[in-house]
Scaffold this active site. Structure first.
Site, mmCIF file in Angstrom:
data_model
loop_
_atom_site.group_PDB
_atom_site.id
_atom_site.type_symbol
_atom_site.label_atom_id
_atom_site.label_comp_id
_atom_site.label_asym_id
_atom_site.label_seq_id
_atom_site.Cartn_x
_atom_site.Cartn_y
_atom_site.Cartn_z
ATOM 1 C CB SER A 1 -0.947 -0.102 1.415
ATOM 2 O OG SER A 1 -2.041 -0.851 0.996
ATOM 3 C CD GLU B 1 -0.642 19.395 -7.262
ATOM 4 O OE1 GLU B 1 -0.239 18.544 -6.626
ATOM 5 O OE2 GLU B 1 0.107 20.304 -8.011
ATOM 6 C CB SER B 2 -5.951 15.562 -3.678
ATOM 7 O OG SER B 2 -6.692 16.869 -3.473
ATOM 8 C CG HIS C 1 -4.447 -0.230 -1.891
ATOM 9 N ND1 HIS C 1 -3.838 -0.114 -0.515
ATOM 10 C CD2 HIS C 1 -5.291 0.861 -1.982
ATOM 11 C CE1 HIS C 1 -4.356 0.980 0.141
ATOM 12 N NE2 HIS C 1 -5.513 1.486 -0.529
ATOM 13 C CB CYS D 1 -8.373 20.115 -5.731
ATOM 14 S SG CYS D 1 -6.832 20.434 -4.896
#
Lengths: 114, 114
Positions: A47, A54-55, A60, A75
């Protein structure tokens, strides 16, 4: 959301390789990397999260299914998420991919709940 | 995916509070926490990830819109994601929520690409 099928098994269990290509994918998408975290599960699977201005970009892996699920959450309209998708497909030698896109945050609801 | 509208502004810009409630949400969902990372943006907004054995729980906040977008990604049927959603709505004093669920990984595609 990117799903990669038929990936090269060894890559999906190589945490250094996954971290390297996720950071490269972020760069290719023109994201600004803030921090990353990758975790190797036992007996298999990885993971990883790359926090970006930007986020985030997340992965995974399921080596036992040659499968990886990736989220690219942005975003910013300047980010090129599809470039990151294309790069990751190549880097994991995936045979098949599924890309879907989901809008987050309904403007009308935001306005009516302020 | 959880969208929370009309949240209490101050909470959405309080990184300690957001970290606390995200960890509590993970516990309420019966997730196994591996590591967490929270980032406070300037002038406002928080991004946070809780890596869990079952995948991840993620938040991005927009205090200027009283809005938060949360992802609960799980590969476990024992996890109760809806419990986490209900708790987060309460903890952020959200007036409205939108929950959507998305299956990841198509079994037929996995089988045909092994």
């Amino acid at each position: 959301m990117l799903e990669l099928y038929g990936c090269k098994t060894a890559y999906l269990n190589d945490v250094e390789y996954i971290e390297k290509i996720m950071l490269e994918a972020a760069q290719k998408a023109k994201a600004t990397i803030i921090q990353q975290f990758f975790h190797q599960f036992s007996p298999h699977g990885i993971s990883g999260t790359v926090v970006i201005a930007e986020s985030h970009i997340n992965i995974h892996t399921w080596p036992e299914y040659n499968f990886a699920a990736i989220d690219i959450f942005t975003c910013s309209e300047d980010m090129d998420a599809l470039k990151a998708c294309a790069y990751l497909k190549l880097a994991l030698e995936a045979k098949d991919e599924l890309i879907s896109s989901h809008e987050r945050g309904n403007l009308a609801r935001i306005m009516s709940n302020e």
